[in-house]
Design an enzyme around this catalytic site. Structure first.
Site, PDB file in Angstrom:
ATOM      1  N   ASN A   9      79.380  32.267 -11.894  1.00  0.00           N
ATOM      2  CA  ASN A   9      78.397  33.351 -11.998  1.00  0.00           C
ATOM      3  C   ASN A   9      78.233  33.938 -10.599  1.00  0.00           C
ATOM      4  O   ASN A   9      77.563  33.348  -9.755  1.00  0.00           O
ATOM      5  CB  ASN A   9      77.065  32.788 -12.513  1.00  0.00           C
ATOM      6  N   TRP A  10      78.846  35.088 -10.405  1.00  0.00           N
ATOM      7  CA  TRP A  10      78.817  35.690  -9.058  1.00  0.00           C
ATOM      8  C   TRP A  10      77.506  36.403  -8.760  1.00  0.00           C
ATOM      9  O   TRP A  10      77.308  36.888  -7.640  1.00  0.00           O
ATOM     10  CB  TRP A  10      79.979  36.677  -8.901  1.00  0.00           C
ATOM     11  N   LYS A  11      76.648  36.516  -9.768  1.00  0.00           N
ATOM     12  CA  LYS A  11      75.370  37.220  -9.586  1.00  0.00           C
ATOM     13  C   LYS A  11      75.629  38.592  -8.942  1.00  0.00           C
ATOM     14  O   LYS A  11      76.607  39.252  -9.272  1.00  0.00           O
ATOM     15  CB  LYS A  11      74.398  36.374  -8.760  1.00  0.00           C
ATOM     16  N   HIS A  95      69.856  33.937 -18.557  1.00  0.00           N
ATOM     17  CA  HIS A  95      69.812  33.233 -17.271  1.00  0.00           C
ATOM     18  C   HIS A  95      68.367  33.181 -16.777  1.00  0.00           C
ATOM     19  O   HIS A  95      67.603  34.128 -16.982  1.00  0.00           O
ATOM     20  CB  HIS A  95      70.710  33.951 -16.251  1.00  0.00           C
ATOM     21  N   GLU A  97      67.091  33.643 -14.005  1.00  0.00           N
ATOM     22  CA  GLU A  97      66.696  34.783 -13.155  1.00  0.00           C
ATOM     23  C   GLU A  97      66.308  35.979 -14.016  1.00  0.00           C
ATOM     24  O   GLU A  97      65.382  36.720 -13.678  1.00  0.00           O
ATOM     25  CB  GLU A  97      67.842  35.123 -12.176  1.00  0.00           C
ATOM     26  N   GLU A 167      70.312  24.668 -17.355  1.00  0.00           N
ATOM     27  CA  GLU A 167      70.164  24.925 -15.928  1.00  0.00           C
ATOM     28  C   GLU A 167      68.710  24.706 -15.525  1.00  0.00           C
ATOM     29  O   GLU A 167      67.874  25.608 -15.697  1.00  0.00           O
ATOM     30  CB  GLU A 167      70.546  26.366 -15.603  1.00  0.00           C
ATOM     31  N   GLY A 173      70.358  27.300  -7.020  1.00  0.00           N
ATOM     32  CA  GLY A 173      70.365  27.917  -5.698  1.00  0.00           C
ATOM     33  C   GLY A 173      69.526  27.176  -4.670  1.00  0.00           C
ATOM     34  O   GLY A 173      69.252  27.693  -3.594  1.00  0.00           O
ATOM     35  N   SER A 212      73.249  24.091  -8.542  1.00  0.00           N
ATOM     36  CA  SER A 212      73.805  23.529  -7.319  1.00  0.00           C
ATOM     37  C   SER A 212      75.016  22.617  -7.561  1.00  0.00           C
ATOM     38  O   SER A 212      75.175  21.585  -6.896  1.00  0.00           O
ATOM     39  CB  SER A 212      72.716  22.802  -6.516  1.00  0.00           C
ATOM     40  N   GLY A 233      76.948  28.999  -9.451  1.00  0.00           N
ATOM     41  CA  GLY A 233      76.593  30.188  -8.694  1.00  0.00           C
ATOM     42  C   GLY A 233      77.228  30.146  -7.316  1.00  0.00           C
ATOM     43  O   GLY A 233      78.400  30.473  -7.118  1.00  0.00           O
ATOM     44  N   GLY A 234      76.458  29.712  -6.315  1.00  0.00           N
ATOM     45  CA  GLY A 234      76.875  29.768  -4.913  1.00  0.00           C
ATOM     46  C   GLY A 234      78.267  29.216  -4.640  1.00  0.00           C
ATOM     47  O   GLY A 234      79.056  29.844  -3.925  1.00  0.00           O
TER      48      GLY A 234
HETATM   49  C1  PEP Z   1      73.402  29.795 -11.563  1.00  0.00           C
HETATM   50  O1  PEP Z   1      72.979  30.822 -11.081  1.00  0.00           O
HETATM   51  O2  PEP Z   1      73.689  29.786 -12.762  1.00  0.00           O
HETATM   52  C2  PEP Z   1      73.551  28.626 -10.705  1.00  0.00           C
HETATM   53  C3  PEP Z   1      73.707  27.475 -11.264  1.00  0.00           C
HETATM   54  O3  PEP Z   1      73.491  28.842  -9.331  1.00  0.00           O
HETATM   55  P1  PEP Z   1      73.822  27.730  -8.177  1.00  0.00           P
HETATM   56  O4  PEP Z   1      75.109  27.056  -8.575  1.00  0.00           O
HETATM   57  O5  PEP Z   1      73.934  28.530  -6.932  1.00  0.00           O
HETATM   58  O6  PEP Z   1      72.670  26.775  -8.174  1.00  0.00           O
END
Ligand code: PEP
Length: 250
Positions: A9-11, A95, A97, A167, A173, A212, A233-234
């Site tokens: 997920n590149w957001k 999600h 967010e 999640e 994040g 994470s 994500g990251g």
């Molecule tokens: C996400 O946004 O779905 C996520 C899990 O982010 P991260 O891996 O950065 O915690």
């Protein structure tokens, strides 16, 4: 029996040039990873260019959102049919967010999942509790409500086309990953609920963990019986890092 699914997920990150450079570096790194599903979810404006760069590869394209309507006066929104037309195989919905920053309800998420299934774009439905909900012992209530509400319109014969992403909001994040035990406990709860809701088809629904995930922790998470993948994500923004996550068994 459930094929692992690792999704990036590149957001709201990357330009066209950066996305192309990612795919060019990433595809050779994962050319041997034929026992897992690999998914890239770039922002809307990059779907076309990333889709073209992925053409002929086994890596699937996903969007990060969708609007439930087929078309119409919804300025700034994107319909499921448009995503299908661009070659999206999956779309992330619900999600945390979007739930927290854009006020999306379970009912809205459910209507998105229905619209996607109608176009054969497979929904990745995100659920997860906040830290406050966990600390006040409401985790399972929250997961049950989000899961039931977000999947309310999915018929049993389409259940296996859905991916659920657990999640925990406190792990997204933050660098604070759920321990494998905490993640497995939540996944087992989700699995039991999916079985109640969909019967045998509930066994076939893949449940990703997100929060994470990194090359250093993916293996132990993936070794849990009810963890079938990761939504990342990251650590998905760099080709080397995400390819290590894809190769979690190695
Ligand atoms: C996400 O946004 O779905 C996520 C899990 O982010 P991260 O891996 O950065 O915690």
């Amino acid at each position: 029996m459930r094929r692992p699914i690792l999704a990036a997920n590149w957001k709201m990150h990357k330009t066209k040039g950066e996305a192309r450079a990612f795919v060019e570096a990433f595809l050779p790194l994962v050319a041997d990873a034929d026992s897992v599903d690999i998914v890239l979810a770039p922002p809307f404006p990059l779907l076309d260019c990333v889709g073209q760069a992925l053409a002929g590869s086994a890596v699937a394209l996903a969007s990060q959102n969708v609007h439930p309507a087929e078309q119409g006066a919804f300025t700034g929104e994107v319909a499921a049919g448009m995503l299908a037309d661009l070659g999206c195989r999956y779309a992330i919905v619900g999600h945390s967010e979007r739930r927290a920053l854009f006020g999306e309800s379970d009912a809205f998420v459910a209507s998105k999942a229905t619209a996607l299934l109608a176009r054969d774009v497979l929904p990745i439905v995100c659920i997860g509790e906040t830290l406050e909900e966990r600390e006040s012992d409401r985790t399972f209530d929250v997961l049950r409500t989000q899961l039931d509400g977000s999947l309310i319109a999915v018929p049993a014969e389409r259940a296996a086309d859905v991916v659920v992403a657990y999640e925990p909001v406190w792990a997204i994040g933050t660098g604070r990953t759920a321990t494998p035990e905490i993640a497995q406990e939540a996944h087992a709860f989700v699995r039991a609920r999916l079985r109640e809701r969909f019967g045998e088809a509930g066994e076939r629904i893949r449940i990703q963990y997100g929060g994470s995930v990194k090359p250093e922790n993916v293996r132990v998470l993936m070794s849990q019986p009810d963890i079938d993948g990761a939504l990342v994500g990251g650590a998905s923004l760099e080709p080397e890092s995400f390819s290590k996550i894809v190769h979690f068994e190695v």
